[in-house]
Design a protein around this motif. Structure first.
Motif: not given
Length: 446
Positions: A146-150, A374-378, A388-390, A393-397
């Motif tokens: 996910i991080l690479i895609l973001c 970044i947030v939406i992609t994650a 879990y998307p929420v 997204a918080i962690a990857v942001s």
């Protein structure tokens, strides 16, 4: 004999006052602490380079500002307590509203004692030690994808938006987008400035001053996004693991990770703390070894993170330390987070740099677009890969924050401190990838 009627008598005003709390501190004790601080400050007797004085001052302001942030309508649903505790002190320093002695002692403590690293070490070791091993393995592999895609999508979207508003692709990517995703200031913006200066033969300080405001505003946008994501999780509980990336039906419930009451074993907690310090010692030594033998530096926080995650995944952490890590995590979050956020605001958040970027509307929109991408992609990819998307997204942001300080504020706004290990993966790994690629690309195009 106490009658039923007597037991229901309303509480006296004194009882209500004694039961009221600022944070977790009873009001009478807090008032005594505040009066002591005022007397010491007015008498100009604030000790210099004094840890107790710094921690006491940070406590006086942090929990009061946190209570204010909790009670501001609308803002309190968007991570308001973190915004107030972190950014309002920076504004107070900018406006000279804080006594000089207060700013000096807090800044000295934050800058000279590496208190942020102390916090992150305890939090990472405590949270990883108390995680389910199989959950950690599954979540880590997916979070990296996910991080690479973001990073890819954030770069493309951010650069595209900048070009739409009249900026060149060169300026947009290298001086706005890449700094946002570089992993903070010391290990992100600074290496970028050094690399850029070597390639284009310009003043490093000038480049650093140009990209730093973008890093700071990107972190602020990520904090707001974390607050919105928390609200989404509150409204739609099926989208959040409340601090977990992956649901594991066999995972033991660790109630203290969300403030539940569990029995705390002081000895086990101390052992977990000693483990954290031990791993940090080895991480510092390995950083030196890598620098001397391989002639490149792997930061000690990265080594610490990899070591703890590896030990946990391989099952080397015994049950007793897992239990101690759970209570160590709870103590770190409740007792250290608010004062540390205040210290970050005073010593490490330059309000004058933050407002510089507001002079360029195109840059503001580009920064917002990059962080949102970044947030939406994650969020979207997490749903696809079963996380879990929420929470994801918080962690990857956190890759768009100010390094460790940004991760602290973002996770605080999202009420997801349990995710600090994954936030560190986003910050360290995502930042290293961005810095390496940006410097390589600039060299290729110059």
């Amino acid at each position: 004999m106490t009658t039923k009627t007597e037991s229901k008598e309303p509480k006296s005003m004194l009882e209500k006052i004694t039961q009221f709390k600022i944070g977790f501190i009873p009001l009478p004790l807090y008032l005594m602490l505040a009066v002591g601080y005022i007397l010491m400050t007015v008498a100009e007797k604030v000790p210099e380079n004094d840890m107790l004085a710094a921690l006491g001052i940070m406590t006086v302001f942090a929990y009061l500002l946190e209570e204010i942030g909790k009670n501001i309508p609308v803002l309190n649903t968007l991570g308001g307590k973190v915004l107030v505790v972190t950014f309002f002190p920076a504004y107070m320093v900018y406006k000279n509203w804080l006594p000089k002695s207060t700013v000096d002692v807090v800044s000295s403590f934050m800058n000279n004692n590496n208190f942020l690293m102390f916090f992150i070490t305890l939090l990472v070791v405590g949270s990883i030690a108390s995680m389910n091993r199989h959950t950690l393995i599954k979540a880590s592999s997916r979070i990296i994808i996910i991080l690479i895609l973001c990073d890819i999508i954030g770069s493309l979207v951010g650069t595209g938006v900048g070009m739409m508003f009249g900026m060149s692709a060169w300026k947009t990517y290298f001086f706005i987008v890449a700094p946002i995703m570089a992993g903070g200031v010391g290990e992100g913006a600074m290496p970028l400035a050094m690399g850029y200066a070597a390639i284009i033969a310009k003043d490093q300080d000038g480049i650093f001053g140009q990209i730093l405001p973008c890093v700071m505003l990107g972190s602020l946008v990520a904090v707001l996004c974390a607050g919105v994501l928390k609200k989404i999780g509150d409204v739609k509980p099926e989208l959040t693991g409340n601090g977990k990336l992956l649901d594991n039906p066999n995972e033991e419930k660790l109630e203290s990770l969300k403030g539940g009451k569990v029995e705390v074993n002081i000895e086990k907690t101390l052992i977990a703390g000693i483990l954290a310090i031990t791993i940090y010692f080895f991480a510092v030594w390995f950083e030196h070894v890598f620098k001397q033998t391989l002639h490149f530096a792997i930061p000690s926080p990265v080594i610490l993170l990899v070591a703890v995650m590896g030990a946990k995944m391989l099952g080397f952490i015994p049950k007793s330390i897992e239990e101690g890590g759970n209570s160590l995590y709870g103590f770190t979050v409740k007792g250290i987070t608010p004062p540390l956020l205040f210290g970050v605001g005073v010593a490490k958040t330059d309000w004058s740099k933050l407002i510089e970027v507001f002079k360029n509307p195109a840059a503001i929109i580009t920064i917002i677009a990059t962080v949102l991408a970044i947030v939406i992609t994650a969020y979207v990819v997490a749903k696809i890969v079963g996380l879990y998307p929420v929470d994801t997204a918080i962690a990857v942001s956190c890759c768009s924050g100010q390094g460790g300080t940004g991760a602290l504020a973002i996770l605080g706004a999202g009420d997801r401190m349990e995710l600090m290990p994954f936030a560190q993966v986003a910050v360290r790994l995502g930042g290293a990838m961005t810095v390496t690629f940006a410097i390589f690309l600039m060299g290729l195009l110059s």
